[in-house]
Scaffold this motif. Structure first.
Motif, PDB file in Angstrom:
ATOM      1  N   UNK A 151       0.804  -1.225   0.000  1.00 34.20           N
ATOM      2  CA  UNK A 151       0.000   0.000   0.000  1.00 34.20           C
ATOM      3  C   UNK A 151       0.836   1.273   0.000  1.00 34.20           C
ATOM      4  N   UNK A 152       2.106   1.154   0.420  1.00 32.23           N
ATOM      5  CA  UNK A 152       2.971   2.327   0.450  1.00 32.23           C
ATOM      6  C   UNK A 152       2.708   3.209   1.654  1.00 32.23           C
ATOM      7  N   UNK A 153       3.208   4.421   1.593  1.00 34.31           N
ATOM      8  CA  UNK A 153       3.089   5.349   2.712  1.00 34.31           C
ATOM      9  C   UNK A 153       4.447   5.621   3.328  1.00 34.31           C
ATOM     10  N   UNK A 154       4.435   6.057   4.582  1.00 36.94           N
ATOM     11  CA  UNK A 154       5.664   6.448   5.247  1.00 36.94           C
ATOM     12  C   UNK A 154       6.127   5.375   6.233  1.00 36.94           C
ATOM     13  N   UNK A 198      10.410  -4.117  -5.131  1.00 38.50           N
ATOM     14  CA  UNK A 198       9.799  -5.299  -5.720  1.00 38.50           C
ATOM     15  C   UNK A 198       8.302  -5.111  -5.954  1.00 38.50           C
ATOM     16  N   UNK A 199       7.673  -4.372  -5.043  1.00 40.72           N
ATOM     17  CA  UNK A 199       6.228  -4.149  -5.145  1.00 40.72           C
ATOM     18  C   UNK A 199       5.873  -2.987  -6.074  1.00 40.72           C
ATOM     19  N   UNK A 200       6.894  -2.334  -6.633  1.00 36.29           N
ATOM     20  CA  UNK A 200       6.643  -1.208  -7.528  1.00 36.29           C
ATOM     21  C   UNK A 200       6.145   0.038  -6.818  1.00 36.29           C
ATOM     22  N   UNK A 201       6.553   0.213  -5.567  1.00 32.85           N
ATOM     23  CA  UNK A 201       6.059   1.319  -4.753  1.00 32.85           C
ATOM     24  C   UNK A 201       7.064   2.475  -4.641  1.00 32.85           C
ATOM     25  N   UNK A 202       7.984   2.570  -5.584  1.00 36.73           N
ATOM     26  CA  UNK A 202       9.016   3.595  -5.492  1.00 36.73           C
ATOM     27  C   UNK A 202       8.448   5.003  -5.362  1.00 36.73           C
ATOM     28  N   UNK A 203       7.342   5.274  -6.026  1.00 40.78           N
ATOM     29  CA  UNK A 203       6.783   6.632  -6.023  1.00 40.78           C
ATOM     30  C   UNK A 203       5.703   6.825  -4.958  1.00 40.78           C
ATOM     31  N   UNK A 204       5.369   5.742  -4.262  1.00 40.22           N
ATOM     32  CA  UNK A 204       4.269   5.824  -3.296  1.00 40.22           C
ATOM     33  C   UNK A 204       4.707   5.536  -1.870  1.00 40.22           C
TER      34      UNK A 204
END
Length: 437
Positions: A187-190, A219-225
């Motif tokens: 889910x991303x976040x801080x 791996x999850x593709x969350x670089x921007x999130x």
């Protein structure tokens, strides 16, 4: 010819198949094993790696001794494996569990009680069952105490929930930490990563957790999130400057680069609101929102040491000579492992090189000789960088790099260092535990 530091997986496996790996395992300190046929009552506090390594060595080198182990814990934990559980490399807590009953040397008494107090002037230990145990020599190998209670609002029973984890607590919590990290990376976040304001065991673990979190997010593709904030309790993220700089340089190059904050001590967590409370060096408070937080608690010596000024140093750890590991006030007491008030070295690797020193010097003392085996403060840290890559960092008590494997640069990443952590270290650990190296 390629050096080991830059071997890829395929090349490394070729070498492994050729049977060359055993020749490059980190070597221990060579000490001529002191022996004695004298009788002596030796009490060892703790059935962790340090206590068992000492017990096995003493059983062979001091065959007529009466050896008593005191520890209420029945389960033995391979703690170096906690990081692998907490980052999703391993998924079975059974890989880090064993029964102490299966690990204690023969002809050794095991009191399944906790040490409640040490009376060094009377040469005896008192257990929590009100048992008084006399000794001629005492080896303190209790490990340390995790001070989670010092973090207000933290509920250790809820680790793994609401985005809260900690690699240090137990096998179950390490696995729950991975479950929290896995949910977060989707889910991303801080993310908020922390360091303790005290001396720590495996001080590289929070750095490994940070590297691996960044890799799992990638791996999850969350670089921007997603974003990672690392809160160091002091002015550095690691006590060896060259290693700290290397880690910081590597963090800056990550797609999700951790932002580092210094002199920030975690003192509270609101688990419902997902807010961490910090204070800085001036006592100023701040609130930090998080979606995932990795908690590193302050760490202390257990009560029998911490509460006894005659036994501890000014920092609360067992007061030992940093080279001989003999107590500075009581020559019939030695310290081994995390409990010692030495400059560095609260790792399993430290026990590998210091257990022979303690046993040799104890027997020398029994034989009326001066302790002459010296410990250099060695420790090592396979620093996980991402899946399949790590650095094998080794250093001594002065903070100097001390690589022991030819052709392996301790500040260069390799598959070899990863393989060492994931596959080879546990068998090596068990060899140390049985006093064979």
């Amino acid at each position: 010819m390629k050096d080991f530091a830059h071997l890829d997986r395929r090349d490394f496996l070729k070498i492994l198949a050729a049977g060359c790996v055993l020749s490059v395992l980190p070597s221990g300190m060579t000490i001529a094993a002191a022996t004695s046929t004298q009788k002596a009552r030796i009490v060892i506090l703790g059935c962790g790696l340090a206590g068992l390594a000492a017990a096995h060595r003493l059983r062979r080198q001091l065959p007529n001794a009466e050896i008593t182990l005191i520890d209420a814990k029945k389960e033995h934990n391979y703690q170096p494996g906690y990081t692998l559980l907490a980052t999703g490399v391993w998924h079975d807590t059974g890989k880090v569990k064993a029964d102490n009953a299966d690990l204690i040397p023969k002809n050794t008494t095991w009191l399944q009680e906790a040490a409640a107090a040490i009376y060094p002037d009377q040469n005896r230990v008192e257990t929590d069952a009100n048992r008084s145990v006399p000794y001629d020599f005492l080896i303190v190998a209790t490990g340390l105490r995790l001070g989670y209670e010092k973090i207000e609002g933290l509920d250790t029973a809820a680790f793994g929930q609401k985005g809260v984890g900690s690699v240090y607590h137990s096998p179950e919590v390490a696995l729950a930490t991975w479950q929290a990290m896995d949910a977060y990376r989707k889910q991303g976040g801080r993310a908020v990563m922390t360091l303790a304001p005290t001396d720590m065991k495996c001080a590289g673990a929070p750095l490994k957790m940070t590297f691996m979190l960044a890799d799992r997010l990638r791996e999850a593709g969350m670089q921007k999130n997603a974003g990672i904030d690392f809160f160091a309790a002091k002015t550095a993220i690691f006590s060896v400057p060259v290693v700290a700089k290397n880690v910081l340089d590597r963090w800056e190059q990550l797609e999700i680069a951790p932002k580092v904050h210094y002199n920030r001590i975690l003192n509270g967590v609101d688990m419902e609101a997902k807010v961490a409370h910090f204070t800085d060096e001036n006592g100023n408070a701040s609130r930090e929102d998080y979606d995932f937080i990795h908690v590193v608690p302050p760490m202390f010596s257990p009560a029998p040491i911490f509460d006894n000024p005659a036994l501890r140093n000014d920092n609360g750890w067992l007061a030992v000579n940093k080279e001989t590991l003999q107590h500075t006030r009581y020559p019939n007491i030695f310290g081994l492992g995390d409990i010692n008030g030495t400059p560095r070295g609260k790792t399993a690797a430290t026990v590998k090189k210091s257990a022979p020193v303690v046993v040799h010097n104890l027997i020398n003392t029994l034989n009326g000789k001066a302790p002459d085996a010296l410990f250099d403060g060695y420790t090592s840290c396979p620093m996980l960088l991402r899946q399949g890559s790590a650095m094998l960092v080794e250093f001594n008590g002065a903070g100097e790099l001390t690589p022991t494997i030819p052709l392996v640069d301790p500040l260069q990443e390799s598959y070899f260092a990863w393989y060492l952590e994931e596959v080879m270290l546990k068998p090596a650990y068990m060899t140390v535990l049985r006093g064979r190296v």
